[in-house]
Design an enzyme around this catalytic site. Sequence first.
Site, PDB file in Angstrom:
ATOM      1  N   SER A 147      10.140  47.558  35.472  1.00 53.84           N
ATOM      2  CA  SER A 147      11.445  47.000  35.867  1.00 53.84           C
ATOM      3  C   SER A 147      11.274  46.313  37.211  1.00 53.84           C
ATOM      4  O   SER A 147      10.384  46.689  37.994  1.00 53.84           O
ATOM      5  CB  SER A 147      12.463  48.135  36.018  1.00 53.84           C
ATOM      6  OG  SER A 147      13.639  47.669  36.659  1.00 53.84           O
ATOM      7  N   TYR A 160      14.559  56.336  39.750  1.00 54.51           N
ATOM      8  CA  TYR A 160      14.206  55.569  38.543  1.00 54.51           C
ATOM      9  C   TYR A 160      13.252  54.443  38.952  1.00 54.51           C
ATOM     10  O   TYR A 160      12.207  54.240  38.324  1.00 54.51           O
ATOM     11  CB  TYR A 160      15.485  55.001  37.906  1.00 54.51           C
ATOM     12  CG  TYR A 160      15.261  53.874  36.931  1.00 54.51           C
ATOM     13  CD1 TYR A 160      14.882  54.126  35.615  1.00 54.51           C
ATOM     14  CD2 TYR A 160      15.452  52.544  37.324  1.00 54.51           C
ATOM     15  CE1 TYR A 160      14.682  53.074  34.717  1.00 54.51           C
ATOM     16  CE2 TYR A 160      15.257  51.499  36.437  1.00 54.51           C
ATOM     17  CZ  TYR A 160      14.877  51.768  35.136  1.00 54.51           C
ATOM     18  OH  TYR A 160      14.674  50.735  34.259  1.00 54.51           O
TER      19      TYR A 160
HETATM   20  P1  NAP Z   1      18.524  50.504  25.265  1.00 55.23           P
HETATM   21  O1  NAP Z   1      19.028  49.197  24.740  1.00 55.23           O
HETATM   22  O2  NAP Z   1      19.533  51.486  25.719  1.00 55.23           O
HETATM   23  O3  NAP Z   1      17.586  51.145  24.122  1.00 55.23           O
HETATM   24  C1  NAP Z   1      17.010  52.365  24.324  1.00 55.23           C
HETATM   25  C2  NAP Z   1      16.161  52.718  23.106  1.00 55.23           C
HETATM   26  O4  NAP Z   1      15.374  53.829  23.454  1.00 55.23           O
HETATM   27  C3  NAP Z   1      16.931  53.109  21.875  1.00 55.23           C
HETATM   28  O5  NAP Z   1      16.252  52.613  20.735  1.00 55.23           O
HETATM   29  C4  NAP Z   1      16.895  54.648  21.891  1.00 55.23           C
HETATM   30  O6  NAP Z   1      17.077  55.125  20.564  1.00 55.23           O
HETATM   31  C5  NAP Z   1      15.521  54.866  22.483  1.00 55.23           C
HETATM   32  N1  NAP Z   1      15.283  56.078  23.248  1.00 55.23           N
HETATM   33  C6  NAP Z   1      16.022  56.600  24.254  1.00 55.23           C
HETATM   34  N2  NAP Z   1      15.433  57.700  24.748  1.00 55.23           N
HETATM   35  C7  NAP Z   1      14.281  57.883  24.053  1.00 55.23           C
HETATM   36  C8  NAP Z   1      13.251  58.854  24.098  1.00 55.23           C
HETATM   37  N3  NAP Z   1      13.270  59.868  24.963  1.00 55.23           N
HETATM   38  N4  NAP Z   1      12.209  58.723  23.240  1.00 55.23           N
HETATM   39  C9  NAP Z   1      12.163  57.700  22.357  1.00 55.23           C
HETATM   40  N5  NAP Z   1      13.127  56.764  22.258  1.00 55.23           N
HETATM   41  C10 NAP Z   1      14.176  56.857  23.102  1.00 55.23           C
HETATM   42  O7  NAP Z   1      17.522  50.301  26.515  1.00 55.23           O
HETATM   43  P2  NAP Z   1      16.796  48.980  27.082  1.00 55.23           P
HETATM   44  O8  NAP Z   1      17.680  48.351  28.090  1.00 55.23           O
HETATM   45  O9  NAP Z   1      16.289  48.170  25.960  1.00 55.23           O
HETATM   46  O10 NAP Z   1      15.588  49.631  27.897  1.00 55.23           O
HETATM   47  C11 NAP Z   1      14.258  49.602  27.413  1.00 55.23           C
HETATM   48  C12 NAP Z   1      13.302  49.617  28.579  1.00 55.23           C
HETATM   49  O11 NAP Z   1      13.558  48.491  29.424  1.00 55.23           O
HETATM   50  C13 NAP Z   1      13.355  50.853  29.474  1.00 55.23           C
HETATM   51  O12 NAP Z   1      12.033  51.202  29.848  1.00 55.23           O
HETATM   52  C14 NAP Z   1      14.108  50.357  30.710  1.00 55.23           C
HETATM   53  O13 NAP Z   1      13.763  51.074  31.879  1.00 55.23           O
HETATM   54  C15 NAP Z   1      13.593  48.926  30.766  1.00 55.23           C
HETATM   55  N6  NAP Z   1      14.432  48.033  31.552  1.00 55.23           N
HETATM   56  C16 NAP Z   1      15.680  47.693  31.117  1.00 55.23           C
HETATM   57  C17 NAP Z   1      16.440  46.808  31.884  1.00 55.23           C
HETATM   58  C18 NAP Z   1      17.823  46.361  31.462  1.00 55.23           C
HETATM   59  O14 NAP Z   1      18.524  45.705  32.271  1.00 55.23           O
HETATM   60  N7  NAP Z   1      18.257  46.644  30.250  1.00 55.23           N
HETATM   61  C19 NAP Z   1      15.932  46.321  33.107  1.00 55.23           C
HETATM   62  C20 NAP Z   1      14.673  46.707  33.507  1.00 55.23           C
HETATM   63  C21 NAP Z   1      13.914  47.561  32.720  1.00 55.23           C
HETATM   64  P3  NAP Z   1      17.516  56.665  20.231  1.00 55.23           P
HETATM   65  O15 NAP Z   1      18.846  56.857  20.879  1.00 55.23           O
HETATM   66  O16 NAP Z   1      17.562  56.718  18.717  1.00 55.23           O
HETATM   67  O17 NAP Z   1      16.452  57.524  20.812  1.00 55.23           O
END
Ligand code: NAP
Length: 256
Positions: A147, A160
């Site tokens: 991130s 985080y």
């Molecule tokens: P998201 O849309 O909320 O999706 C999260 C996914 O992770 C879901 O498929 C969820 O499905 C699964 N999940 C949650 N906890 C889990 C666990 N313990 N083990 C396995 N699967 C799990 O999240 P996102 O925004 O795409 O984030 C993905 C990555 O991008 C993360 O590493 C986050 O730190 C990074 N990131 C995001 C942003 C942003 O602005 N969105 C910015 C920087 C970095 P289930 O509920 O079925 O488990």
Amino acid sequence: MEKIGKRFTGKVAIVTASTQGIGFGIAQRLGLEGASVVISSRKQKNVDEAVENLKSKGIEAYGVVCHVSNPQQRKNLIQETIQKYGKIDVLVSNAAVNPSVDSILETKESVLDKLWEINVKASILIVQEAAPYLVRNEGSSIVFVSSIAGYQPDANMAMYGVTKTALLGLSKALAQTMAPKTRVNCVAPGFVPTHFASFITENKDVRNMIVGRTLLNRLGTVEDMAAATAFLASDDASYITGETIVVSGGVLGSRL
Ligand code: NAP
């Protein structure tokens, strides 16, 4: 979509936490480029729906339930992939949590443990499971999802951010361990309006403030993150290892 090539034909890719958001976008991109993709998350229903969604787009997809901090489920994810497809070419480690907005001085030990467990330790342990298969294939690749908070931890999600800083170091260190057969890189997304970031991006004032911090005047999309991840995982990046690409629309402070 017309611009998408076929860089992953004949390849097998695992993406953790990939039933929605950035992980799903990455799985879809790799699949559209010809990979057989193994998607996973904690809930069977989400896994089933995501597999159906990918298959409806003509993608070869298989799903396995895997809570990344569960040792047996990590093992299953790797072993079922080998049973189904016989090899692993790409591993994308995408799972993370952000359980608290407490300041560093007020963050409870249980929260620190969870942050380390999911965001860092599970990333290492899933690599340990997959590594014996990855190193069999010249040109194989690992991508960690960090991130911009890894470069500039925000006060509201400082610990985080620190775990995401750890992934930058992990990419550099692991690149040495896994060379020359397997490359190891990292993407550092900016703000993307997913469920994970909804507490930030759904507030109009906060959203406008964030957009104002980008040079490109918009939030990121899952497709932006998927494109950078696919590049790093592909042979187009065959001389790149131990690096992180920031995909943030030019957010200031998101780089050294
Ligand atoms: P998201 O849309 O909320 O999706 C999260 C996914 O992770 C879901 O498929 C969820 O499905 C699964 N999940 C949650 N906890 C889990 C666990 N313990 N083990 C396995 N699967 C799990 O999240 P996102 O925004 O795409 O984030 C993905 C990555 O991008 C993360 O590493 C986050 O730190 C990074 N990131 C995001 C942003 C942003 O602005 N969105 C910015 C920087 C970095 P289930 O509920 O079925 O488990």
